[in-house]
Structure formats: structure tokens, C-alpha cells
Enzyme design. Sequence first.
Site, PDB file in Angstrom:
ATOM      1  CE  LYS A 177      -1.770   2.571   3.125  1.00 41.41           C
ATOM      2  NZ  LYS A 177      -1.643   3.880   2.439  1.00 41.41           N
ATOM      3  CD  GLU A 231      12.587   3.262   9.105  1.00 41.79           C
ATOM      4  OE1 GLU A 231      12.693   4.092  10.046  1.00 41.79           O
ATOM      5  OE2 GLU A 231      12.439   3.587   7.932  1.00 41.79           O
ATOM      6  CD  GLU A 233      10.525  11.963  12.652  1.00 43.08           C
ATOM      7  OE1 GLU A 233      11.419  11.414  11.986  1.00 43.08           O
ATOM      8  OE2 GLU A 233       9.439  11.410  12.911  1.00 43.08           O
ATOM      9  CB  CYS A 263      12.853   8.199   9.714  1.00 43.99           C
ATOM     10  SG  CYS A 263      13.618   6.918   8.693  1.00 43.99           S
TER      11      CYS A 263
END
Length: 485
Positions: free
Chosen positions: A181, A255, A390, A290
Site C-alpha cells: 500500500k 521502521e 521529530e 527519519c
Amino acid sequence: MTTVAVPRPAVELRIGSERLSAGSGGVHQHIDPSTGRPDADVPLAGVAEVDRAVRVAHEAYLGWRRTKPAERRRVLMQLGDLIEAHSADFARLAALDNGSPLPASSAMIPIAVEWTRYYAGWADKISSEVTASLRADGEFSYTLAQPWGVIGAIITWNGPLVSLAMKVPAALAAGNTIVVKPSELTPFTAGLFADLAAQAGIPDGVINVVPGGPEAGAALVEHPLVKKISFTGGPATARKILHSCAELIKPTVMELGGKSGNIVFADADLDTACGVGTMMSVGILSGQGCAFPTRMIVQRTVYDEVVERVRTTAGFLKVGNPFESDTISGPVVNEEALNRILAMIERAQADGARLITGGKRIEGELASGFYLEPTVFADVDPHSELAQVEVFGPVLSIIAFDDDDEAIDIANSTPYGLSGYVFTKDLRRAHRVAEELETGEVLINGAMNLGATRPFGGIGISGMGKEGGRHGLDEFLHIKTVSIA
């Protein structure tokens, strides 16, 4: 800004041999982040299409798992060759997907090729282990490393080709089939990847691509024929996936995000440390990565010099049209992201961080796109929002430290644990600090990210499980023990 007319490929759902131009999940209007204008209608898979894709993948699995390992290796090697041959196409699609500049997106393609070929090489090297012999206790026992079945892969929008290459080749080499997806924000790359897989000789149904939103993701996670989930994205979505998987006792690889500390000691090569630290936080992918070193933790004796070097370097980075060859940074992915980042910048200033460059949306000829100035803050409180959350945008925090232990404490002070960076000429110190950092990886003196041979994955809210290396293959295998009396 010069407008570059680039044709947008049609976006389709790929289920077995079918190519579907519509799905029950509706339509997502893709916005070109470099112009702010709609440029494609993306058909979204709903529950019905996800169910079809999973059932097709399950049927294909019954044959793929029995395919000779040498044949799996051959077609995956061919896929790697085809990705390499279509490098220019993938670079163009990345610019269309999320505004990645051609130089940056072109640099990602050899990484995808490397990962594909690396796992192709593992396909015929999966072995068993004898765990007991007849002489020991009258039994002969051994293990079988076997594929799970259908893997559900939910990939990220910031680097769709690399995300595909980190998941699909390993899953297929192990004998699984997969339903992917992609994010509706980046619909173009996965289609070409699937077409090349078919061209390489990978049978219909082994790879299925169903672009979709949260509804499609939930249907994929909850489907009883999906035996494992591999997800790349943020912790908020991961929590929802893990909640569903907990109900089903379904394993996952996660992840997730990061807030990586980059420790710069006084004895470091400051040219390298400042260049890498600046480029990988506010330059490449506009900071939308990331594992990027978004907290620069600098020894106080060189702090002022590093701040000035970083300010100067950030000021030289060209932000602009992703199709221009000298562009370093493109736009952020959408207006929502732009507004979120600007709000964090405003709060950081209110919290007392010292803005040394950037901090604003870019106006003028770039005003219609989602462009943000490379932004650097100094004197950041290690416990502030800017240092703890973040940003996923071109914003770097610089923090001072006095001794090794303080540097390690600051680096370990967030709930994330994906990557760590160290710059020093003292390798004894480098090894000690690497051991103390609470991260899934540590990169020293400019070591590159995302080597296919190295396990990659974090701890804490940065995730669980590994991609890369033999550990990345093992994620797609389960161990069965056989014992004969």
C-alpha cells in the site's frame, strides 16, 4: 520559477494481472508540492480491492514458495537491472511524487538497486540447521526457515522507491508474496516498480500494489490471510497498526521516526562534520528523513565556530524547482506539513531557541509551492519540543555540551532510538560513545546511511525489527523445528 511541463503517468491499482483505474476507496487529488496545483487523480483501494489483492497474493504464494530458489534469485537480479536501467524514470517520478530534486532522487536509485541485488543473492542461500543428532539422545532434529505467506507492506511517502527496495526483495527472496500500500501522497513510483517486476519475470500476484488511505491500510493490517506487516511511517500510525495486530497476534516490522543526535567533538574534522550535518538535516529531501541527524550536539570549545559554519553552509543551499539540476532542496510534501513545521518554528522561538538562519516560507516565484527556508536554531534546550519531537522538515537544532558523558546523556534524552552520529578523530572515544548510544545504528565520521548489508531499525518509538543484512531476510522467515525419533 521556470515551469517544467512533465507528463504525469496514469495511476492504477495492480492486482495480479489486472490494472484498475478506479477503486471503491474513492479518488485522491494529488497536489504537486512544487506548484501547489492538482496534477493527478489517484484511484484509492477500499476494503474490496484490498481483499482481492490479498486473496490473489495468497493464491500466488502457493506457487511462489515452491519456485526454485535459483529462479527467485534470477528474476530479482533482473529486477535490479531494470531499476538501474530506468534510473532517469524513477528520478523523474520521485520529483513528481513529493518534489524530491533530481540530484537527490537520482542518488537514491543506486541504493534501491543495491538492496534488490543483495536480497536476490540470498534467495538460494537460506539453509537449515541440525539441532540434535541420533548419537545425542536418540532423535534427529533440524530446523526449516519458511516464508510466512502474504506480507502486508505499508510504505512511506518520503522515499517510496527505497522503501519498496527495503521490503519487497527480501520478502520475495524468502518465498513470500506481498501486497503493497503506497501512500496516496506519492502514487507514481510504485506503479513503475510493479511494471518492472512483471517485466523481470516475477509472476502475476506475487507483487500487488493498492494505493490507498487509512481505510485501505486498516483492511490490509486486519486481513486474516496477511501473516505479517512491514510498516514504514510515524509512531502515531504505528500505534494504530500495533493495536490491530495485538488483537490478531500478528507480527510486525516497524521502521518509524527519529530524532537522531549528531555528536561533534572538538577534535572532529569540522569541514566534514558541518557539511554532512547541515546537508543531511536541512538539505537532502528538505529534512524529510527519519534517520537524519536533526540534533547537532557540539562540544563547547568549538561551538561558536560550528554554529557559524552551519549558518554559512545552510545559506548556500539552493531551494527550488526539483527539475533544475543545481537544486539541493525542494518543497516539503504538502501544505499541511508546511504549516505544521512553521508552527513548530514559531514555538521554538517562543521557547528561547536562537534562530540563526531561515525560519520562513519562501515567497517570490516559489510562493505557490510548499517551500521552506533551510532553518537552523542554536542554543536549543535539550528538553524543549524542538529537541524532543521529530520535525520532519528542514530544521536543525544545535546544542552545546562540555564532556563525553553530557553528550551521551543529551543524545539519549529523547524517546526515539533510530540513528546516532559521531564525529571525532579519537576512535577509542568513537567506539565507547557508539556503545553507549541508545540507537539502532551509529554512523561515525560520515559513514553513509542505508547500506544493504547492514541491519537498519530502531528502538523505543523508532520501531522494532530490522531491514537490511541477514537480519532483514530473517524478518520474512519463521522457524519450524522437525524432530525424528
